[in-house]
Write a protein that holds these residues in place. Structure first.
Motif, PDB file in Angstrom:
ATOM      1  N   SER A 192      50.075  -0.322  40.055  1.00  0.00           N
ATOM      2  CA  SER A 192      50.482   0.713  39.724  1.00  0.00           C
ATOM      3  C   SER A 192      51.900   1.786  40.092  1.00  0.00           C
ATOM      4  O   SER A 192      51.666   1.615  41.815  1.00  0.00           O
ATOM      5  N   LYS A 193      52.469   2.860  39.688  1.00  0.00           N
ATOM      6  CA  LYS A 193      53.271   3.332  40.948  1.00  0.00           C
ATOM      7  C   LYS A 193      53.021   5.025  40.853  1.00  0.00           C
ATOM      8  O   LYS A 193      52.753   5.387  39.979  1.00  0.00           O
ATOM      9  N   ALA A 194      52.969   5.361  41.742  1.00  0.00           N
ATOM     10  CA  ALA A 194      52.400   6.572  41.487  1.00  0.00           C
ATOM     11  C   ALA A 194      54.023   8.241  40.785  1.00  0.00           C
ATOM     12  O   ALA A 194      54.847   8.203  41.441  1.00  0.00           O
ATOM     13  N   GLY A 195      53.131   8.968  40.177  1.00  0.00           N
ATOM     14  CA  GLY A 195      53.775   9.831  39.189  1.00  0.00           C
ATOM     15  C   GLY A 195      54.321   8.828  38.366  1.00  0.00           C
ATOM     16  O   GLY A 195      55.491   9.275  37.887  1.00  0.00           O
ATOM     17  N   ASP A 196      54.074   7.648  38.264  1.00  0.00           N
ATOM     18  CA  ASP A 196      54.774   7.135  36.662  1.00  0.00           C
ATOM     19  C   ASP A 196      53.768   6.392  36.087  1.00  0.00           C
ATOM     20  O   ASP A 196      53.962   4.598  36.451  1.00  0.00           O
ATOM     21  N   SER A 197      53.944   6.636  34.899  1.00  0.00           N
ATOM     22  CA  SER A 197      52.478   5.576  33.914  1.00  0.00           C
ATOM     23  C   SER A 197      53.589   4.747  33.498  1.00  0.00           C
ATOM     24  O   SER A 197      53.412   3.912  32.970  1.00  0.00           O
ATOM     25  N   ASP A 198      54.698   4.734  33.399  1.00  0.00           N
ATOM     26  CA  ASP A 198      54.851   3.634  32.254  1.00  0.00           C
ATOM     27  C   ASP A 198      56.279   2.348  33.227  1.00  0.00           C
ATOM     28  O   ASP A 198      55.761   1.407  32.734  1.00  0.00           O
ATOM     29  N   ALA A 199      55.698   2.547  34.955  1.00  0.00           N
ATOM     30  CA  ALA A 199      55.567   1.106  36.075  1.00  0.00           C
ATOM     31  C   ALA A 199      54.257   0.624  35.849  1.00  0.00           C
ATOM     32  O   ALA A 199      54.078  -0.358  36.165  1.00  0.00           O
ATOM     33  N   ARG A 200      52.948   0.956  34.781  1.00  0.00           N
ATOM     34  CA  ARG A 200      51.969  -0.035  34.937  1.00  0.00           C
ATOM     35  C   ARG A 200      51.875  -1.590  34.362  1.00  0.00           C
ATOM     36  O   ARG A 200      52.639  -1.538  33.343  1.00  0.00           O
ATOM     37  N   ARG A 201      51.743  -2.202  35.191  1.00  0.00           N
ATOM     38  CA  ARG A 201      51.794  -3.821  35.224  1.00  0.00           C
ATOM     39  C   ARG A 201      50.037  -4.579  35.090  1.00  0.00           C
ATOM     40  O   ARG A 201      49.647  -3.578  36.344  1.00  0.00           O
ATOM     41  N   VAL A 202      49.611  -4.985  34.053  1.00  0.00           N
ATOM     42  CA  VAL A 202      48.912  -5.769  34.591  1.00  0.00           C
ATOM     43  C   VAL A 202      48.688  -7.744  34.422  1.00  0.00           C
ATOM     44  O   VAL A 202      49.441  -7.755  33.481  1.00  0.00           O
ATOM     45  N   ILE A 203      48.428  -8.412  35.405  1.00  0.00           N
ATOM     46  CA  ILE A 203      47.567  -9.551  34.959  1.00  0.00           C
ATOM     47  C   ILE A 203      46.582 -10.250  35.009  1.00  0.00           C
ATOM     48  O   ILE A 203      45.919  -9.255  36.046  1.00  0.00           O
ATOM     49  N   ASP A 204      46.808 -10.898  34.883  1.00  0.00           N
ATOM     50  CA  ASP A 204      44.992 -11.841  34.276  1.00  0.00           C
ATOM     51  C   ASP A 204      45.232 -12.567  35.636  1.00  0.00           C
ATOM     52  O   ASP A 204      45.631 -14.107  35.738  1.00  0.00           O
ATOM     53  N   LEU A 205      44.191 -12.432  36.563  1.00  0.00           N
ATOM     54  CA  LEU A 205      44.765 -13.968  38.039  1.00  0.00           C
ATOM     55  C   LEU A 205      44.161 -14.698  37.882  1.00  0.00           C
ATOM     56  O   LEU A 205      43.186 -15.224  37.029  1.00  0.00           O
ATOM     57  N   SER A 206      44.104 -16.674  38.167  1.00  0.00           N
ATOM     58  CA  SER A 206      43.951 -17.858  38.418  1.00  0.00           C
ATOM     59  C   SER A 206      43.048 -17.656  39.660  1.00  0.00           C
ATOM     60  O   SER A 206      42.646 -18.381  39.689  1.00  0.00           O
ATOM     61  N   GLY A 207      43.927 -17.113  40.685  1.00  0.00           N
ATOM     62  CA  GLY A 207      43.474 -17.468  42.173  1.00  0.00           C
ATOM     63  C   GLY A 207      43.238 -16.713  43.216  1.00  0.00           C
ATOM     64  O   GLY A 207      42.496 -15.101  42.057  1.00  0.00           O
ATOM     65  N   ASP A 208      43.760 -15.854  43.766  1.00  0.00           N
ATOM     66  CA  ASP A 208      43.582 -14.659  44.232  1.00  0.00           C
ATOM     67  C   ASP A 208      44.295 -13.574  44.662  1.00  0.00           C
ATOM     68  O   ASP A 208      44.433 -12.487  45.330  1.00  0.00           O
ATOM     69  N   VAL A 209      45.276 -14.249  44.508  1.00  0.00           N
ATOM     70  CA  VAL A 209      46.803 -13.166  44.766  1.00  0.00           C
ATOM     71  C   VAL A 209      47.977 -12.635  43.296  1.00  0.00           C
ATOM     72  O   VAL A 209      47.957 -13.905  42.908  1.00  0.00           O
ATOM     73  N   ALA A 210      47.643 -10.992  42.724  1.00  0.00           N
ATOM     74  CA  ALA A 210      48.473 -11.507  42.381  1.00  0.00           C
ATOM     75  C   ALA A 210      49.931 -11.114  42.345  1.00  0.00           C
ATOM     76  O   ALA A 210      50.127 -10.163  43.644  1.00  0.00           O
ATOM     77  N   GLU A 211      50.954 -11.529  42.219  1.00  0.00           N
ATOM     78  CA  GLU A 211      52.551 -11.204  42.188  1.00  0.00           C
ATOM     79  C   GLU A 211      53.123 -10.889  41.244  1.00  0.00           C
ATOM     80  O   GLU A 211      53.480 -10.753  40.147  1.00  0.00           O
ATOM     81  N   PHE A 212      53.359  -9.044  42.057  1.00  0.00           N
ATOM     82  CA  PHE A 212      54.956  -8.312  40.289  1.00  0.00           C
ATOM     83  C   PHE A 212      55.692  -8.730  40.896  1.00  0.00           C
ATOM     84  O   PHE A 212      56.859  -7.821  41.793  1.00  0.00           O
ATOM     85  N   PRO A 213      56.577  -9.408  40.832  1.00  0.00           N
ATOM     86  CA  PRO A 213      58.710  -9.591  40.607  1.00  0.00           C
ATOM     87  C   PRO A 213      58.756  -8.313  40.313  1.00  0.00           C
ATOM     88  O   PRO A 213      58.910  -8.109  38.958  1.00  0.00           O
ATOM     89  N   ILE A 214      59.901  -8.432  41.178  1.00  0.00           N
ATOM     90  CA  ILE A 214      60.689  -7.129  40.641  1.00  0.00           C
ATOM     91  C   ILE A 214      61.727  -8.067  41.020  1.00  0.00           C
ATOM     92  O   ILE A 214      62.604  -8.118  41.429  1.00  0.00           O
ATOM     93  N   ARG A 215      63.120  -8.014  40.338  1.00  0.00           N
ATOM     94  CA  ARG A 215      64.379  -9.200  40.486  1.00  0.00           C
ATOM     95  C   ARG A 215      65.560  -8.390  41.055  1.00  0.00           C
ATOM     96  O   ARG A 215      66.123  -8.892  41.294  1.00  0.00           O
ATOM     97  N   SER A 216      65.732  -7.451  40.540  1.00  0.00           N
ATOM     98  CA  SER A 216      66.451  -6.532  40.748  1.00  0.00           C
ATOM     99  C   SER A 216      66.821  -5.132  41.360  1.00  0.00           C
ATOM    100  O   SER A 216      66.645  -4.441  40.238  1.00  0.00           O
TER     101      SER A 216
END
Length: 278
Positions: free
Chosen positions: A142-166
């Motif tokens: 989640s990003k404070a003040g921006d509901s459109d930035a919410r992203r969900v990942i289903d984990l297979s390990g213990d770390v979830a990575e959310f890349p921002i490429r640019s």
């Protein structure tokens, strides 16, 4: 069995939660439904639970549904609608939904970090990492003040990575993450401590992130002394033009005066045949 007909002429109500973040178990919560008409009956709905439907006949144009003690069973997606009391079988369209997220104290808080950390340049790649002891869980960023930035990942390990490429200014802000087990999708951990993504040169109020270069091609003895703020070179040009205009005006005024003085002064005429003045 009651059959109700949705009426397009009835404006949709709005719905909101008294709490904007995750609700801890045992706390109280209020779901408010707001319409534009009086003398109506409001209904609260929960997705996937037909037995929960509650109703209220308020005196005004809004209704508040109180949950005194929030438990796991209250987590989920809610909406509301209303029916005019004069037409009990005609209903408004349902409102948008709100998500009541119930925090489970037994779930350890996740850790969040940025790679690379610190200030990043526009256009660079950044990864938001959320780490937890929650293998097989679902992680929400989640990003404070921006509901459109919410992203969900289903984990297979213990770390979830959310890349921002640019990275751009839109990505700057405060991020946090939390997780939910798939067996209890409506129950979430407490949010992680926030982490701040700062975009270099694009902080709020930074209108001129880099120094402006001096104008090229200035020669002939004209130079700018010292370092001025952006836009001040134009002010120097105006000042120079004003000085030149003032000088020209002075010359126009003094020129005739000097000429008159020069020509009105007595002059001596020499006779070629004589050596003295006439």
């Amino acid at each position: 069995l009651t059959l109700t007909l949705p009426a397009l002429s009835l404006p949709r109500p709005s719905i909101s939660l008294s709490l904007t973040s995750v609700t801890a178990s045992g706390a109280g919560a209020t779901i408010r439904c707001q319409g534009q008409r009086r003398d109506v009956r409001f209904f609260l709905h929960k997705a996937g639970d037909l037995n929960l439907q509650r109703q209220m006949d308020p005196a005004g144009d809004g209704a508040e549904f109180l949950i005194p003690t929030v438990g796991r069973q209250h987590g989920g997606s809610y909406s509301c609608s209303y029916r005019p009391r004069s037409e009990p079988f005609v209903s408004s369209q349902p409102s948008d939904t709100v998500q009541l997220v119930v925090a489970e104290p037994s779930y350890p808080k996740p850790n969040i970090s940025l790679r690379p950390s610190g200030r990043v340049a526009p256009g660079a790649a950044v990864t938001v990492r959320c780490e937890c002891q929650c293998r097989g869980a679902r992680v929400l960023l989640s990003k404070a003040g921006d509901s459109d930035a919410r992203r969900v990942i289903d984990l297979s390990g213990d770390v979830a990575e959310f890349p921002i490429r640019s990275v751009s200014q839109r990505d700057a802000g405060s991020y946090s993450c939390q997780y939910s087990t798939k067996s209890n999708p409506s129950v979430w951990s407490e949010p992680s401590n926030p982490v701040e993504l700062i975009v270099a040169g694009e902080e709020p109020g930074s209108m001129y992130p880099l120094p402006a270069p001096h104008p090229a091609g200035l020669s002939g003895g004209l130079a700018l002394v010292g370092r001025s703020e952006p836009g001040s070179a134009l002010d120097f040009t105006h000042a120079n033009v004003a000085r030149l205009a003032l000088g020209a005006a002075v010359l126009l005024v003094l020129g005739p005066i000097l000429a008159e003085v020069y020509y009105s002064h007595p002059r001596e005429v020499q006779d070629p045949g004589r050596h003295g003045p006439l």
